[in-house]
Design an enzyme around this catalytic site. Structure first.
Site, short mmCIF file in Angstrom:
data_model
loop_
_atom_site.label_atom_id
_atom_site.label_comp_id
_atom_site.label_asym_id
_atom_site.label_seq_id
_atom_site.Cartn_x
_atom_site.Cartn_y
_atom_site.Cartn_z
N LYS A 144 -61.73 -79.34 35.86
CA LYS A 144 -61.26 -78.01 36.30
C LYS A 144 -62.38 -77.27 37.03
O LYS A 144 -63.49 -77.78 37.16
CB LYS A 144 -60.74 -77.22 35.09
CG LYS A 144 -59.50 -77.88 34.44
CD LYS A 144 -58.22 -77.67 35.25
CE LYS A 144 -57.11 -78.65 34.96
NZ LYS A 144 -56.52 -78.60 33.64
C1 PLP Z 1 -55.33 -78.98 32.70
C2 PLP Z 1 -54.10 -78.16 32.52
C3 PLP Z 1 -53.70 -77.68 31.26
C4 PLP Z 1 -54.34 -78.12 29.99
O1 PLP Z 1 -55.71 -77.88 29.94
P1 PLP Z 1 -56.56 -78.51 28.75
O2 PLP Z 1 -57.80 -77.67 28.73
O3 PLP Z 1 -56.83 -79.94 29.12
O4 PLP Z 1 -55.79 -78.40 27.49
C5 PLP Z 1 -52.62 -76.83 31.20
N1 PLP Z 1 -51.94 -76.47 32.29
C6 PLP Z 1 -52.26 -76.93 33.51
C7 PLP Z 1 -51.47 -76.47 34.70
C8 PLP Z 1 -53.35 -77.80 33.66
O5 PLP Z 1 -53.65 -78.28 34.87
#
Ligand code: PLP
Length: 384
Positions: free
Chosen positions: A185
């Site tokens: 991210k």
């Molecule tokens: C990555 C993601 C999540 C989940 O994030 P985590 O930190 O891995 O639990 C939720 N929603 C979206 C749209 C994502 O891309």
């Protein structure tokens, strides 16, 4: 030697190492001072009253829905064009998702789409919006609609740090907003998440449920003036706290968040400048100024004019050393949701049109102009 351009690459600065060493040297590895510091810095960055660090965005979404009051049997609007975490948390609470189509090329829920859905499903009381790809939805307009119909909103901002809409930071506009610090991210803690809110009651509930339903921060007793072992359990909560080791990485990443963002903007602007002459390639639709976009993803769609399929195009790019990915195969196409809720593709015309040809190009700070030219040349060769 052929160039290899991976789909994602994590940028790590010097301070992440320094802060991790501080944590290791402190002898306290799980939730304590560094996590508090990370929460405080994050809340300040966003301009949110409260920030609550957790061990994933999925945890934040779960706690957020719980705090908004979602209970078994409730219904929650959620876009089909998202990661499964956005919808699975509804099932954690034994509530049911009602899937929405999204706008073509932005993959956002619009007030028009929502208004139509509300008229068909007047019994839905909750909505999860996704700031897809790092572009914020028109929350102000959506809030007006939701207020009128008694619908509470949870924001999935897993892609959207740092992002703005109409001059306001994502995370400071709505009731509850959830961020992800997963490895790929926009900023990372390896695994981690953050929930922001301006509401004291929601904050209290999230803090309690984050750590076993215990009525006080358990690490208080090690930092408080008067140490005390005593605590009460007021709910069957969860184990969702963020360890200081992760928060240390987050603090270092936070310092670089805007620099990372503007480098990704450079990549996006290169793509708009160099790929818009390919008639069979639809580029993402912008509703915000490029400075207000988090630029987590650069999703493109092969349209009807494309000489080859999406999968073949991705294979050809891989042969040219270019990593790509797909965001997303929509949830109405996933076995669990499709079968449980008897979903029909024709109810999601924009998501279907997208899914037919979508793939995402690399977008991260260290991409060089030479690498970007290689990507552009490969796409021109394959598609024109
Ligand atoms: C990555 C993601 C999540 C989940 O994030 P985590 O930190 O891995 O639990 C939720 N929603 C979206 C749209 C994502 O891309």
């Amino acid at each position: 030697m052929p160039q290899i351009i991976p789909f994602a690459k994590v940028p790590i600065g010097e301070n992440e190492r320094k802060y991790i060493k501080e944590v290791l040297d402190s002898g306290w590895l799980t939730t304590a001072g560094k996590t508090l510091e990370f929460e405080k810095s994050f809340a300040e960055y966003i301009g949110a009253r409260y920030a609550c660090a957790v061990n994933s965005c999925t945890a934040a979404l779960h706690l957020g829905l719980d705090a908004l009051g979602v209970r078994p049997g409730d219904k929650v609007f959620v876009p089909s064009m998202t990661f499964t975490a956005t919808a699975e948390v509804i099932r954690y609470l034994q509530a049911d998702p009602v899937f929405l189509d999204t706008e073509y090329r932005s993959n956002l829920i619009t007030p028009e789409i929502l208004e139509e859905a509300i008229s068909r499903h007047p019994d839905v009381r909750y909505l999860i919006v996704v700031h897809y790809g790092g572009q914020a939805v028109d929350l102000a307009a959506i809030q007006v609609l939701c207020q009128k119909h008694g619908i509470k909103i949870l924001e999935d901002a897993a892609h959207a740090f740092p992002a703005k809409r109409e001059g306001k930071m994502v995370g400071a506009m709505g009731e509850v907003c959830c961020f992800s610090f997963y490895a790929n991210k926009t900023i990372t803690t390896g695994e981690g998440g953050m929930l922001t809110t301006g509401d004291e009651e929601i904050y209290k509930r999230v803090k309690t449920m984050r750590l076993h339903g215990i009525n006080r921060d358990i690490w208080d007793r090690f930092t408080a003036q008067k140490p005390s072992w005593e605590y009460d359990v007021v709910e069957a909560g969860y184990k969702y706290n963020m360890p200081d080791l992760a928060a240390a990485i987050g603090l270092g990443q936070l310092e670089q968040a805007e620099q990372f963002r503007s480098e990704r903007q450079r990549v996006a602007e290169f793509y708009y400048d160099h790929l818009s002459d390919i008639p069979c390639l639809d580029l993402p639709l912008l509703h915000v100024h490029p400075n207000d976009h988090a630029w987590h993803l650069f999703p493109v769609v092969l349209n009807k004019l494309s000489p080859i399929s999406r999968n073949d195009c991705m294979d050809r790019l891989a042969e040219a050393g270019i990593g790509t990915s797909v965001h997303y195969k929509p949830l109405h196409q996933m076995t669990y949701y499709k079968e449980r809720y008897k979903l029909k593709p024709e109810d999601f015309p924009n998501a279907e049109r997208t899914w037919h040809g979508n793939f995402s190009l690399p977008i991260y700070p260290s991409l060089t102009n030479k690498e970007l030219r290689h990507i552009s040349e490969a796409l021109h060769q394959i598609l024109t």
